[in-house]
Scaffold this active site. Structure first.
Site, PDB file in Angstrom:
ATOM      1  N   LEU A  94       0.860  -1.181   0.000  1.00 33.40           N
ATOM      2  CA  LEU A  94       0.000   0.000   0.000  1.00 33.40           C
ATOM      3  C   LEU A  94       0.892   1.224   0.000  1.00 33.40           C
ATOM      4  CD1 LEU A  94      -2.645  -0.890   2.772  1.00 33.40           C
ATOM      5  CD2 LEU A  94      -2.981  -1.028   0.303  1.00 33.40           C
ATOM      6  N   ASP A  95       0.410   2.323  -0.583  1.00 29.98           N
ATOM      7  CA  ASP A  95       1.126   3.589  -0.478  1.00 29.98           C
ATOM      8  C   ASP A  95       1.274   3.961   0.996  1.00 29.98           C
ATOM      9  OD1 ASP A  95       1.121   3.711  -3.223  1.00 29.98           O
ATOM     10  OD2 ASP A  95      -0.562   5.104  -3.338  1.00 29.98           O
ATOM     11  N   ALA A  96       2.329   4.699   1.304  1.00 27.02           N
ATOM     12  CA  ALA A  96       2.561   5.095   2.692  1.00 27.02           C
ATOM     13  C   ALA A  96       1.372   5.859   3.272  1.00 27.02           C
ATOM     14  CB  ALA A  96       3.827   5.944   2.780  1.00 27.02           C
ATOM     15  N   THR A  98      -1.779   5.645   2.436  1.00 26.54           N
ATOM     16  CA  THR A  98      -3.026   4.869   2.421  1.00 26.54           C
ATOM     17  C   THR A  98      -3.093   3.994   3.663  1.00 26.54           C
ATOM     18  OG1 THR A  98      -2.995   4.809   0.007  1.00 26.54           O
ATOM     19  CG2 THR A  98      -4.418   3.226   1.106  1.00 26.54           C
ATOM     20  N   HIS A 192      -0.739   3.574  -7.635  1.00 26.39           N
ATOM     21  CA  HIS A 192      -1.546   4.806  -7.550  1.00 26.39           C
ATOM     22  C   HIS A 192      -2.854   4.717  -8.344  1.00 26.39           C
ATOM     23  CE1 HIS A 192       2.113   7.588  -6.420  1.00 26.39           C
ATOM     24  NE2 HIS A 192       1.917   6.591  -5.578  1.00 26.39           N
TER      25      HIS A 192
END
Length: 265
Positions: A94-96, A98, A192
């Protein structure tokens, strides 16, 4: 006479053996009982949504990277306690910024099994987002190919016909104060994807510093209002399912929109 001779021999052996140390019977050493094993280094816990002998589903906090990087050593990976036999391993990322459901494999065989499920798109991933603007429809699907583009300032994903297939199904769950609460089902797993697809619809995710718009008064943006809400995998060995609650800053926005059901569910 033979009987007397045998008795003398037997008594002589018994006398010699009486002076020898006795050998104790060998017993298998039983391992010491092992207490509950935490999956994290002391003081570095992350909320656990689901735990099995082979998997963990964590509720990753917003702002915590999954891997360590040049700017920070604190990450999901460095918080996990190594197992003597290897692992654990992150099954996806996961994105940081999120928050929400993150799958961790505790065994190498489990990692391979989960990676195969992700590659073959046998995983159901639902996200929640609060987007800026008003979507004219209540549901839809976006199919926009994504390509990574780099320049001197860094990199970002762009919509480009040369990019990778990328599809998201969406539906509106609530509206209020110029915002929409939407559910996003990621049918592919591009970097993304949720963020750029929402921006492509004309409704960027609230708090997105890359694909959104700056705060009009120059103040800092709120946290990224993107939650990996649920994760479902039906594997040969396990059926896994978990839901993550919205982080507090996102819950506060949803309450202000009048979407109390999001916070209570």
């Amino acid at each position: 006479m033979k009987t007397d001779r045998k008795d003398r021999i037997r008594r002589a052996k018994a006398a010699r053996n009486a002076h020898k140390p006795r050998r104790l019977s060998q017993q298998a050493a039983s391992p010491a009982p092992e207490g509950p094993r935490t999956p994290f280094h002391p003081g570095m816990d992350i909320p656990v949504l689901l735990e099995t002998p082979r998997f963990l589903i964590l509720d990753k906090p917003a702002g915590l990277a999954v891997h360590p990087g040049p700017s920070t050593q604190d990450s999901v990976e460095t918080r996990l306690l190594p197992h003597p036999r290897g692992g654990p391993w992150l099954a996806h990322r996961l994105d940081a910024d999120t928050s929400g459901c993150l799958l961790v494999a505790r065994r190498k065989t489990a990692l391979i099994e989960a990676q195969k499920a992700f590659q073959e798109r046998q995983v159901r991933k639902l996200y929640w987002a609060v987007v800026v603007g008003d979507l004219p429809q209540d549901s839809g699907k976006i199919d926009a190919q994504l390509l990574r583009q780099s320049d001197a300032s860094g990199w970002r994903m762009v919509v480009d016909p040369k990019g990778d297939e990328s599809r998201t199904r969406w539906r509106v769950l609530g509206r209020g104060k110029g915002l929409c609460w939407v559910e996003l089902e990621l049918l592919t797993g591009r970097t993304h994807q949720a963020r750029i697809h929402c921006a492509e619809l004309g409704t960027p995710i609230l708090g997105d510093p890359v694909y959104g718009t700056p705060a009009p008064d120059g103040s800092s943006l709120p946290g990224l209002h993107l939650l990996a809400r649920s994760l479902e995998l039906d594997l040969p060995s396990d059926t896994l399912s978990a839901q993550a609650p919205p982080p507090e800053f996102m819950a506060e926005t949803l309450r202000a929109m009048g979407c109390e059901s999001a916070v209570q569910s």
